[in-house]
Design a protein around this motif. Sequence first.
Motif, PDB file in Angstrom:
ATOM      1  N   ARG A   1     -15.671   5.089  -5.255  1.00 42.82           N
ATOM      2  CA  ARG A   1     -15.036   3.626  -4.856  1.00 42.82           C
ATOM      3  C   ARG A   1     -14.728   3.079  -6.160  1.00 42.82           C
ATOM      4  O   ARG A   1     -15.133   3.272  -7.302  1.00 42.82           O
TER       5      ARG A   1
ATOM      6  N   ALA B   1     -12.334  -5.633  -0.730  1.00 39.66           N
ATOM      7  CA  ALA B   1     -11.821  -4.469  -0.448  1.00 39.66           C
ATOM      8  C   ALA B   1     -12.813  -3.493  -0.443  1.00 39.66           C
ATOM      9  O   ALA B   1     -12.618  -2.212   0.064  1.00 39.66           O
ATOM     10  N   GLU B   2     -14.052  -3.833  -1.184  1.00 41.13           N
ATOM     11  CA  GLU B   2     -15.330  -2.923  -1.164  1.00 41.13           C
ATOM     12  C   GLU B   2     -14.762  -1.263  -1.729  1.00 41.13           C
ATOM     13  O   GLU B   2     -15.325  -0.293  -1.197  1.00 41.13           O
TER      14      GLU B   2
ATOM     15  N   SER C   1      -3.538  -4.141   1.085  1.00 46.22           N
ATOM     16  CA  SER C   1      -3.262  -4.736   2.290  1.00 46.22           C
ATOM     17  C   SER C   1      -3.571  -6.338   2.339  1.00 46.22           C
ATOM     18  O   SER C   1      -2.995  -7.081   2.751  1.00 46.22           O
ATOM     19  N   LEU C   2      -4.851  -6.580   1.671  1.00 48.60           N
ATOM     20  CA  LEU C   2      -5.126  -7.880   1.621  1.00 48.60           C
ATOM     21  C   LEU C   2      -4.518  -8.841   0.671  1.00 48.60           C
ATOM     22  O   LEU C   2      -4.036  -9.867   1.024  1.00 48.60           O
TER      23      LEU C   2
ATOM     24  N   ARG D   1      -6.559   0.810  -0.849  1.00 46.48           N
ATOM     25  CA  ARG D   1      -5.531   0.749   0.137  1.00 46.48           C
ATOM     26  C   ARG D   1      -5.746  -0.822   0.608  1.00 46.48           C
ATOM     27  O   ARG D   1      -4.971  -1.535   1.048  1.00 46.48           O
ATOM     28  N   ASP D   2      -7.374  -1.062   1.076  1.00 50.15           N
ATOM     29  CA  ASP D   2      -7.760  -2.414   1.671  1.00 50.15           C
ATOM     30  C   ASP D   2      -7.227  -3.434   0.726  1.00 50.15           C
ATOM     31  O   ASP D   2      -7.055  -4.537   1.122  1.00 50.15           O
TER      32      ASP D   2
ATOM     33  N   ALA E   1       0.774  -1.115  -0.007  1.00 56.60           N
ATOM     34  CA  ALA E   1       0.047   0.102   0.124  1.00 56.60           C
ATOM     35  C   ALA E   1       0.854   1.142   0.131  1.00 56.60           C
ATOM     36  O   ALA E   1       0.312   2.569  -0.716  1.00 56.60           O
TER      37      ALA E   1
ATOM     38  N   ARG F   1     -12.719   5.289   2.966  1.00 57.73           N
ATOM     39  CA  ARG F   1     -11.127   4.996   3.441  1.00 57.73           C
ATOM     40  C   ARG F   1     -10.567   4.361   1.855  1.00 57.73           C
ATOM     41  O   ARG F   1     -11.054   3.297   1.570  1.00 57.73           O
ATOM     42  N   GLY F   2      -9.362   4.794   1.748  1.00 63.51           N
ATOM     43  CA  GLY F   2      -8.473   4.030   0.960  1.00 63.51           C
ATOM     44  C   GLY F   2      -8.490   4.253  -0.568  1.00 63.51           C
ATOM     45  O   GLY F   2      -7.988   3.750  -1.416  1.00 63.51           O
TER      46      GLY F   2
ATOM     47  N   SER G   1     -11.995  -0.012  -1.974  1.00 61.88           N
ATOM     48  CA  SER G   1     -10.624   0.583  -1.299  1.00 61.88           C
ATOM     49  C   SER G   1      -9.462   0.026  -2.009  1.00 61.88           C
ATOM     50  O   SER G   1      -9.170  -1.207  -1.671  1.00 61.88           O
TER      51      SER G   1
END
Length: 597
Positions: free
Chosen positions: A196, A229-230, A238-239, A234-235, A22, A62-63, A232
Amino acid sequence: MSESNSPGLFGDEPDGGYVVLARKYRPKTFADLIGQEAMVRTIANSFALGRIPHATMLTGVRGVGKTTTARLLARALNYKSGAINGPSVELDPMGENCQAIMESRHPDVFEMDAASRTGINDIREILDSVRYAPVMARYKVYIIDEVHMLSTQAFNGLLKTLEEPPPHVKFIFATTEIRKVPVTVLSRCQRFDLKRIDSERLAEHLASICAKEGVKVDTDALALIARAAEGSARDGLSLLDQALVQKPGASVSAADVRDMLGLADRGRVLDVFEAIAKGDAKAAITDVRNQYDSGADPTLILRDLLDVGHEAARAQALGADARIIGGADWVERVRGLAEQLSPAQLSRLWQMLLKALEEAGKAPDPIAAVEMAMVRLCAAQSLPPPEEAARLLRDGASWTAGVSPAGSAPSAQKSPTVNAAPAQPVANKTAGETPAVQAQPPAHTVDSPFQTFEDVTKAVAEERDIELELALERLKVTRFSPAGEVVYIAHPDQPRDLVRQLKAFLEERTPFEWTIRSTTESTAPIESLADRRKREEARALEELKRQPFVAEALKHFPGAEIAKVTQPVEDGGGDVAPFPQRDAPAPSPARKKEADR
């Protein structure tokens, strides 16, 4: 996995230590931002036209890149290179101020985290420094992250400067809670809503990063990560970081990601949905329990079922144009569900699954709530669609599983159908006997608490909904069917939302859908309940005036009028005050209000 060797860039470790994806792949130019093309185009046009706002508000989940965009915008405002000396969204090659801004050490670009510095004193530091010209750059840029965390006093202190800042100052705000920002601040900013990132677009982005890192992750696994991640970025990164350590040196499969995220197998979820469509509660509960025993989260099973229902509904509505992500077998089975179920059934399943998801979040044992939801969902498949139920009630027909309605076209869906009552009388043809006729039951036998429109008005009065009761008493109804139909003559003075209110009231108290419509034609004069009541009261008044005692009283008191007619208590005996009859309810508040008029 390769390591980042760029010293200090966006916080990269200067000693070559591992940097999470990220941070390593944080966008360094506007071209690297994915899914925000509209915002970049607007910024580029404002630079080209010289219409640069003094304050910018960036909002989104977020993200999605709010803080990154703020830093890019600070670079763009102060961009200067050998060929370009002015604001520009083309940040390649690196400008004179770019490196310092990216490393958060430029003297003219101030970053403040409002989550930790919320008070008026923190804002005063900004206000005191605003008056001074920039040291190195073109503009002084103040970036305030999570601006909604500022106190009321801090916002008030910022307002005047935000409205009329010096020409060399630019403000950039970022927030995830735009509703918590005062409108007085919002009205002074140019707002950008960062979108998004679409799951398919995010999966492609993750695939490109895997190629750069030299690792192998299955396409289905990347799709699962993108969905989780929906929107995002960054999410998602990270995943992906977490997924890459599941199998060091080997390809990461979709099964590995499912185990990591606690997801159910998509194929097994589709098995559950198909069992629900068939009304097979045993198979649905067994499949759900097996997935739970394998480590699947109960609420995630319901979410996956919602995804299947959504894809089937899209396939049904869009036909060949519907784009379904998955293998050939998955696409074929989803389209099969779209052909098997009607739009009403898919909509009903969606609503019931949403309710089940809410219940599972509150239940002490979520898997028990999911299993009970399977029972309800399968039981609902043996019921007719709502519009068919209304027709059956209106026609006096019965519902029988697996039998087509007499005289009707065969249904394309594999669900229970109707067995209608005979339209013609059935006679006993034995010679010498009088024919015994079995007639179709009349419409008034429908199991409904409202056999007449007056029943509806009485029920509204009992609920003490005065405005609706007044509107209904003035309504001129031309047709009323207890099976679910009201036709009335439209009037310009009726409430605008009368149909919505009446429909909601009736459908809360009956198990079928109501059709309520207006008409401008009537074969005979129609009177409302209020008109009829007034006519009956006038008739009773005229009859009273003809009574000898009353006529004599009116003769002796010229100008006297009869104000009200009431019924005496039949079993009272003696001289008693007149009260309403026991079997007649006291006037409702709405009728009192109407009488006062």
